[in-house]
Scaffold this active site. Structure first.
Site, PDB file in Angstrom:
ATOM      1  N   PHE A 112       0.766  -1.270  -0.033  1.00 50.89           N
ATOM      2  CA  PHE A 112       0.014  -0.005   0.105  1.00 50.89           C
ATOM      3  C   PHE A 112       0.729   1.342  -0.122  1.00 50.89           C
ATOM      4  O   PHE A 112       0.363   2.392  -0.317  1.00 50.89           O
ATOM      5  CB  PHE A 112      -0.955  -0.123   1.114  1.00 50.89           C
ATOM      6  CG  PHE A 112      -0.669   0.688   2.742  1.00 50.89           C
ATOM      7  CD1 PHE A 112      -0.604   1.785   2.800  1.00 50.89           C
ATOM      8  CD2 PHE A 112       0.386  -0.279   3.331  1.00 50.89           C
ATOM      9  CE1 PHE A 112      -0.370   2.446   3.924  1.00 50.89           C
ATOM     10  CE2 PHE A 112       0.848   0.495   4.552  1.00 50.89           C
ATOM     11  CZ  PHE A 112       0.436   1.847   4.732  1.00 50.89           C
ATOM     12  N   LYS A 113       2.231   1.053   0.526  1.00 51.58           N
ATOM     13  CA  LYS A 113       2.994   2.227   0.546  1.00 51.58           C
ATOM     14  C   LYS A 113       3.410   2.863  -0.835  1.00 51.58           C
ATOM     15  O   LYS A 113       3.769   4.027  -0.922  1.00 51.58           O
ATOM     16  CB  LYS A 113       4.283   1.963   1.371  1.00 51.58           C
ATOM     17  CG  LYS A 113       3.914   1.739   2.815  1.00 51.58           C
ATOM     18  CD  LYS A 113       5.107   1.397   3.658  1.00 51.58           C
ATOM     19  CE  LYS A 113       4.124   1.132   5.060  1.00 51.58           C
ATOM     20  NZ  LYS A 113       5.410   0.712   6.076  1.00 51.58           N
ATOM     21  N   ASP A 114       3.203   1.795  -2.033  1.00 51.20           N
ATOM     22  CA  ASP A 114       3.143   2.396  -3.195  1.00 51.20           C
ATOM     23  C   ASP A 114       2.490   3.694  -3.532  1.00 51.20           C
ATOM     24  O   ASP A 114       2.781   4.949  -4.203  1.00 51.20           O
ATOM     25  CB  ASP A 114       2.735   1.507  -4.474  1.00 51.20           C
ATOM     26  CG  ASP A 114       3.897   0.404  -4.460  1.00 51.20           C
ATOM     27  OD1 ASP A 114       4.977   0.620  -4.354  1.00 51.20           O
ATOM     28  OD2 ASP A 114       3.276  -0.938  -4.653  1.00 51.20           O
TER      29      ASP A 114
END
Length: 406
Positions: A112-114
Site C-alpha cells: 500500500f505504500k506505493d
C-alpha cells in the site's frame, strides 16, 4: 500552510521544508499548524472524485499554489499513478453484511505504500529540479517501505537512496525487490537487529542538523509528512464509497479497521477525522501490540522482544507516528507531547494521563491478533488492505480482524 514540530522547539516551515526534513530539528515530527475544517458542501463535492482526484484536492489544501501551481500539481499526481494496474488506482470490494475491503495493492511492489511514495517522489523531483539540488534519501524498513521507496526513485539523477533492512526479518519477496535493483543511485544494506533497532541510528543521524545539511539527507519513511498527507486520501475515498448518500443529517459514520505498524495510516485517519470526516478508527495489530495496549490501557511501553510474525511490516514496537496522534489528541500541545516522547526515549515506558487516554478511546479502538508464527513460514500477504464496515448512526460496530499488514 505552515508546519510545526510536535515537540514545539523547532522553527515552523512550509510544505517544501517539511518534505525535505523528515524529523524536525528538535526530534519531533512535522504537522500542519492549523487543520482545515471541511464543510458538508466540500465533502459532497469531493464524494464524486476519483482516488487521484482526492489526492489532488488534499495536496492542494496542504501545499498551496504558491509552491506548486494547481495545473502542475495535477500533472504530478497523474504521473504518480500512471503505472498502477487498476484503472481506479484504489478499488473497494464489497463483501457481505456491510463489510468492505479497500484494495491498496495495485502498485508496482504490491504494497500500500506505493500509493504515498509514488506521489512523494513526484513532489520531491519537482522541487529538486526547480532548485537544481541533489539529495540522499535514507530509509529504514521492515520490508514494504524499502521496496516501495526504491521503486519510486530508482534511476533518478538527482536522488540517491540508501535502504537499511533488518537481516532475516523481511519476507523473501520484499528482500528480492530491494536487492535486485541494479541502478547506480540505489544502495541496500542488511543490518543486524530488528527494524526498531535500525531506526535508532537513523534518527540519531537526522538529529545532527549540521551533518544532514552538509550531505543533503532526507527520509522517505512515514516520519515524512508527505507520506501521511497522501494516505489521508485512503480514508476519504473509503468513506465516500461506503456511504450511499451525503444528503442525510448527521452524516453516517463508517468504521475503518487499519492494520497498523508504524501508525502512519492511523495518523492519516486521525487527521481526516479532525478535518470533519465521520469515521471511527480501529487499529489492528499482531502480537507486537504496543498500540493496542496504548489505546486500551494507556500503556505506551516496549515489550522485552519483538515477536516475528508473518506480517513482518507490523513487527514494530516503536510506532513513531503515535507522536503525531498524541499531539493531535492533546489539542496540539507540544509541551505534553515532548514530555511524553522524551520520557519514552529515556525509559521505553510511558503511561498516558487519564484525560489523554480518554481522548484516545473516543476516536480509536484496538484489536490484537496474538498468534505468533515461525520464521519458516513462506511469507506475508500483500501488505495493503483496510477492512471497512458501514455503521448505522449510533452503532458501535464489531471488531474486525483483517489478515493483512500495514
Amino acid at each position: 500552510m505552515w508546519y510545526v514540530s510536535t515537540r514545539g522547539m523547532a522553527p515552523r516551515v512550509d510544505f517544501e521544508g517539511a518534505l525535505f526534513s523528515g524529523y524536525a530539528p528538535d526530534g519531533g515530527l512535522f504537522m500542519p499548524e492549523k487543520l482545515p475544517q471541511l464543510d458538508r458542501e466540500t465533502l459532497h463535492r469531493w464524494s464524486a472524485l476519483s482516488y487521484p482526484g482526492l489526492v489532488m484536492e488534499l495536496c492542494a489544501l496542504f501545499i498551496g499554489p504558491e509552491l506548486i501551481p494547481r495545473d502542475e500539481l495535477n500533472d504530478l499526481i497523474h504521473q504518480a499513478f500512471s503505472r498502477f494496474r487498476h484503472k481506479e488506482v484504489v478499488h473497494l470490494s464489497r463483501l457481505r453484511n456491510g463489510l468492505n475491503v479497500l484494495e491498496l495493492w495495485h502498485g508496482a511492489t504490491y504494497a500500500f505504500k506505493d500509493l504515498s511514495l509514488c506521489c512523494t517522489a513526484q513532489l520531491l523531483q519537482y522541487f529538486l529540479e526547480k532548485r537544481e539540488k541533489h539529495v540522499t534519501v535514507v530509509v529504514g524498513t521492515s520490508g514494504d517501505t524499502g521496496s516501495a521507496a526504491i521503486e519510486s526513485v530508482q534511476g533518478a539523477k538527482n536522488v540517491d537512496i540508501i535502504v537499511l533492512l533488518p537481516k532475516g526479518h523481511c519476507t523473501k519477496i520484499q528482500e528480492l525487490q530491494m536487492t535486485t535493483v541494479l541502478k547506480e543511485n540505489v544502495r541496500v544494506f542488511a543490518v543486524e537487529g530488528n527494524s526498531d533497532e535500525l531506526d535508532k541510528p537513523i534518527k540519531a543521524v537526522f538529529e545532527d542538523v549540521a551533518f544532514v545539511k552538509k550531505h543533503n539527507l532526507m527520509s522517505l519513511n512515514s516520519i515524512n509528512w508527505a507520506r501521511v498527507l497522501v494516505q489521508m486520501a485512503h480514508h476519504f475515498f473509503a468513506y465516500f464509497q461506503c456511504v450511499p448518500s451525503l444528503d442525510v443529517h448527521p452524516l453516517p459514520p463508517v468504521e475503518v479497521v487499519v492494520p497498523t505498524g508504524a501508525a502512519g495510516n492511523l495518523a492519516a485517519g486521525c487527521i481526516a477525522q479532525r478535518m470533519g470526516l465521520p469515521i471511527h478508527l480501529v487499529t489492528a495489530v499482531n502480537c507486537n501490540d504496543i498500540i493496542h495496549r496504548t489505546v486500551q490501557q494507556g500503556d505506551f511501553s516496549l515489550c522485552e522482544t519483538i515477536k516475528p510474525t508473518l506480517a513482518s511490516a507490523m513487527d514494530i514496537q516503536v510506532p513513531y507516528n503515535m507522536e503525531r496522534i498524541f499531539w493531535l489528541l492533546s489539542d496540539c500541545n507540544s509541551q505534553v507531547t515532548r514530555a511524553l516522547m522524551e520520557q519514552f526515549e529515556r525509559t521505553q515506558s510511558v503511561h498516558l494521563s487519564k484525560e489523554l487516554q480518554s481522548k484516545h478511546s473516543q476516536v480509536l479502538s484496538g484489536s490484537s491478533l496474538c498468534s505468533q508464527v515461525p520464521r519458516s513460514c513462506p511469507g506475508c500477504w500483500a501488505d495493503s488492505r483496510n477492512s471497512l464496515r458501514d455503521l448505522s448512526p449510533g452503532e458501535k460496530g464489531d471488531t474486525l480482524y483483517p489478515n493483512e499488514e500495514e
